[in-house]
Enzyme design. Structure first.
Site, mmCIF file in Angstrom:
data_model
loop_
_atom_site.group_PDB
_atom_site.id
_atom_site.type_symbol
_atom_site.label_atom_id
_atom_site.label_comp_id
_atom_site.label_asym_id
_atom_site.label_seq_id
_atom_site.Cartn_x
_atom_site.Cartn_y
_atom_site.Cartn_z
ATOM 1 N N SER B 216 18.461 19.338 29.124
ATOM 2 C CA SER B 216 18.430 19.829 27.753
ATOM 3 C C SER B 216 18.427 21.354 27.690
ATOM 4 O O SER B 216 18.109 22.045 28.658
ATOM 5 C CB SER B 216 17.154 19.268 27.118
ATOM 6 O OG SER B 216 16.874 19.835 25.883
ATOM 7 N N TYR B 472 29.614 24.797 20.357
ATOM 8 C CA TYR B 472 29.081 23.546 19.801
ATOM 9 C C TYR B 472 29.933 23.152 18.598
ATOM 10 O O TYR B 472 30.033 23.904 17.640
ATOM 11 C CB TYR B 472 27.632 23.807 19.388
ATOM 12 C CG TYR B 472 26.790 22.584 19.107
ATOM 13 C CD1 TYR B 472 25.772 22.228 19.982
ATOM 14 C CD2 TYR B 472 26.971 21.812 17.973
ATOM 15 C CE1 TYR B 472 24.963 21.131 19.737
ATOM 16 C CE2 TYR B 472 26.181 20.705 17.717
ATOM 17 C CZ TYR B 472 25.165 20.374 18.604
ATOM 18 O OH TYR B 472 24.357 19.282 18.360
#
Lengths: 582, 582
Positions: B216, B472
């Site tokens: 993560s 993203y």
């Protein structure tokens, strides 16, 4: 590119001497009972070495020649000797003692990734052993074939693959072949305004591929990171084909293959190139010297700096012994005179309350814009002051910066005179560093006592991180008569390594595992952790053709003595492996 | 600790709505042809789901009960459904569509590392499948059993193991059990003046163990690092025993076992605890908003900031589409009115030369002492100005900071209305980001065209590194009638993922591989790289009992279509695996 001298560190043209360092001879005599003025024995003659006949079959040689060309395959005696070991103190003692271990049978110099692929295919098809060789500086036994290896042994010298392929200006990365030496790489980068920022002690003689294969760390790691941080992409010739890891800044692709290659010491394949981060040569670069009243105070300062808003490039502090050694190696003029001047001594003792024998020398580096350097010097200076330290200017730092790559030559100087000197380093959380420092010193001193020798141990902290730092130990002693020098060395080295893992530290921060440290691997990363590494190696190289024997503990030859402190790496001792009993 | 709602993201008490966002309904209608005011269909009733009977034998249940106690073993329907998937859009669609895949047969809640060890032993002795479960937020399919799995499937819910065991103040690390949720961890650290500094979008519902198992990354990664950097020590129950990696700051122990655990998604064992870096809560924390005339200008600024002496905690820039979406979701008052005020518009267009539809909103965060924040704001401000940008103060940043964890709720809001929205993210070198941005957008738009749907794609850069950054992407469209929604989703998702690997980026920067991304693994890390991961998994878990099917490509079910852009993960589609043809 010339290799290092076969019997010692570095170039023939460079030698360490006490003659230009007035205080050194007395220091050495006092600390380890060695007379620098005594005539040193002549160096061994290459002609006197006993070289076993190479065992490579003609067809293997023919296939290797087909792979890389006639000019790049050799069985010359000097080449075989240069490629048989790294440069640990054990290696130096063995070379001088005509113990050449399992010499490589043939040395191959590939000129391209395709040639590496061809050589690996040849090695596998002949069930030969392949050992990649960069600069040959390794001090953990990563370059030697197992003593009892019966298959042909190929040393794969990467020195022809030394190009900077391209610099990605926008991404601030350079794509570089693995065989390039530190100075070549830095010069080519500097020519375009860049720096690698990676300067291990071995820099002058070690290669990019070697750095990656051993998880190297350099002196400016606080700013630039360890080689594991610098290495973004990597290409590796493996038995399953070419591993090609993209140079992305961070990724979430399962267990990191990039991090499997880092530290793999040739066991997974041959690193042919890497894409590494580079930085613009900074506008300013400065290393300042500081003095602290004690190592404890210095450690506390480094710990605080690592948490602060300051971002120095180097944080280093020597303990009192290393500080005294540093003063003893100074040449006339310069800092030594300053630091030991009567006026400074009076200031330090009367005004600052220093006890001179406890005083510790520190170097802290700053890089960046003039403003950045100025701001950081202030931040660091305030922390240093709050721990009772003071700045002594840029003189000592410049001197340190200039001579930083010369340290390894001292081992040969001492060895000429019967002294065994070596280094072991580790890292640990900040909370454990003080206990580690005390415990490791006690372990070494205890080993000296056990041997009945007069020894010296010194240490410094370098490579600071948010959660801990590296402690680097140097020890030296004059081997006692009547017992093999390497047996005595093992007592000290083993005690030190055992203290690391007993005290919550790791077996090495940046010197790799090789065969020297493998006996401690399961104590460090746990048996189940070792099982993971073993699964990886066995799966990728089921025939154990790739640099066998490195990293993984070998129960047949690693003795873990029941009395605790002396796990021996028996396989690397002369004659070991034939008469080992537990 | 209550789990998330079974049919969607997050708490029952929180829902996204357009009603308090005056501009949103028009924006959604215009971009993806969805009428926010149309009545949304009722949510499915849990009672209407078809649950397959669990296949666990009595003796397995008895052994699991012996391992963790009667109260911590369950086969309740709601538990089985909550544990059958993560929270990808595919998962949400399947849950709402009564496609529960291969439900786990039993859910086990261990309370200690010893209990985890016992459960693993039971699983292996019964040849059962064990799938660790943290907060259940995974969006890459890492939590589901293979559809055709015939062995008993155990979901190992780690939520009882949620303690902060100790904080090492000197080393600035915390030893924490893996099952702790983000808010629990942060609250316990904050109470003692510390912060984890790791805030992924999933923060409110994800766990430390999940972060580690998936590599993560959080919003302040520029300062604190990714979870791979934060995680120093780790303990993992494996078939070979307990892997116990010491929390040292850096080490040279061969291929990094720590980095094998990171991203392992349960395939090597069960992460029980980790020692992670923590930082003192900074004296100041500030996120400023900036506007740039174009995404290109913003990218260039971020690239320059990453090389500069500045050290911000967050660097983020939205493209024009995301900027417009951001404005469309603003509530009355606050920044939207400021940024779109007539006066500002005039200033931006007339004085700064902005074309408003190209304008990009950026957030840059600063943390540290007041001086540090001030110095860094100046350094960053100068770079922003040199690229034509300007600062719009702290208002937008505060708003962003407050609502940053609410984004995932939007997917359910759209799904209620027939919209499919999802995210895919990657990282690449700075030199490739502009091409990646263009190419990935083209791929998505091309997929929309192929489907004949009206779609929207937006993007931001976040997580800056020296050599590159994360891009993203968020895409949304209204599924066309007459074709399975997930089939349409696959066309878009596959096109986007394929563009990543085609354009030199990675398959994911921080969302892991799971089953969603495994079809691209060999294109990303090369076939020989995949072989290394496979060697590791096969060696550690020869029976494939540990979360099988994740990470490694499965040629039986991953279709790589010959036309290039649509590698499908067929196994996760309803009914797939029975009628797949190539």
């Amino acid at each position: 590119m010339a290799h290092m001298k076969w019997w010692g560190w570095g170039d023939e043209s460079t030698r360490f001497t006490h003659e230009d360092k007035p205080a050194l001879a007395e220091f050495v005599l006092e600390k380890i009972d060695i007379d620098c003025f005594a005539p040193s024995p002549p160096l061994p003659a290459f002609e006197d070495l006993d070289l076993a006949e190479p065992v490579a079959a003609r067809v293997l040689l023919a296939d290797l020649t087909a792979a890389v060309g006639f000019d790049h395959v050799t069985q010359e005696p000097m080449e075989r000797v240069v490629h048989c070991y790294g440069k640990s103190i054990r290696d130096l003692v063995r070379l001088r003692g005509n113990d050449l271990g399992r010499l490589p049978d043939v040395i191959v110099y590939p000129g391209s990734e395709d040639e590496v692929t061809a050589v690996l295919a040849v090695a596998l098809s002949h069930d030969a052993v392949l050992i990649p060789f960069g600069g040959g500086t390794n001090i953990s036994g990563s370059l030697e074939a197992p003593r009892r290896e019966t298959r042909p042994v190929i040393s794969l010298d990467m020195s022809r693959m030394n190009s900077v392929i391209e610099i990605d200006v926008a991404s601030r990365t350079a794509r570089v072949q693995a065989g390039i030496l530190g100075p070549e790489l830095e010069a080519r980068l500097n020519a375009q305004g860049w720096t690698i920022g990676h300067f291990p002690d071995s820099f002058n003689h070690s290669t990019l591929g070697g750095w990656i294969a051993t998880r190297s760390s350099g002196m400016q790691s606080d700013k630039y990171g360890d080689i594991a941080d610098l290495t973004r992409g990597v290409r590796v010739v493996t038995p399953n084909g070419l591993v090609d890891i993209r140079p992305v800044p961070s990724t979430s692709t399962g267990p990191s293959v990039r991090e499997m290659i880092l530290g793999s010491e040739g066991r997974l394949g041959v690193i042919t190139e890497a894409t590494v981060q580079v930085h613009r040569v900074p506008a300013q670069r400065s290393i300042l010297g500081y003095l602290f009243p004690s190592f404890t105070a210095g450690l506390a300062a480094m710990q605080e700096i690592a948490e602060s808003d300051a971002s120095p490039s180097v944080t280093r502090i020597s303990d009192a012994n290393e500080t005294q050694f540093s003063f003893a190696t100074k040449k006339p003029g310069g800092f030594k005179d300053t630091a030991q001047s009567a006026a400074l001594k009076i200031f330090l003792t009367k005004r600052k309350g220093f006890v001179l024998e406890n005083m510790c020398l520190s170097f802290i580096g700053f890089e960046g814009s003039a403003d950045h350097v100025k701001i950081n010097k202030k931040l660091v200076g305030d922390i240093v002051s709050s721990h009772g330290g003071l700045c002594v200017g840029s003189g000592p730092g410049e001197m340190y910066d200039q001579k930083k790559f010369d340290t390894p030559y001292i081992r040969d100087f001492l060895l000429d005179r019967g002294g065994l000197a070596d280094v072991s380093e580790t890292s640990a959380p900040w909370s454990r560093l003080a206990g580690l420092y005390d415990g490791a010193r006690q372990a070494v001193m205890g080993a000296f006592d056990e041997l009945g020798v007069k020894g010296f141990v010194m240490s410094h902290l370098s490579h600071s991180y948010h959660s801990g730092a590296c402690l680097y130990f140097t020890f030296a002693f004059k081997a006692a008569p009547g017992r093999e020098p390497l047996e005595q060395y093992d007592v000290v080295k083993s005690a030190l390594q055992q203290s690391f893992v007993d005290l919550g530290a790791t077996l090495s921060h940046h010197h790799a595992v090789g065969v020297e440290h493998r006996a401690w691997l399961s104590q460090d990363i746990s048996e189940a952790g070792v099982a993971m590494v073993r699964a990886l190696f066995d799966g990728v190289d089921p025939g154990q053709n790739l640099n066998p024997g490195k990293i993984l503990p070998d129960p047949d030859v690693d003795l873990s003595q029941s009395n605790g402190h002396a796990a021996r790496v028996a396989s690397t001792q002369p004659g070991a492996g034939t008469s080992v009993t537990s």
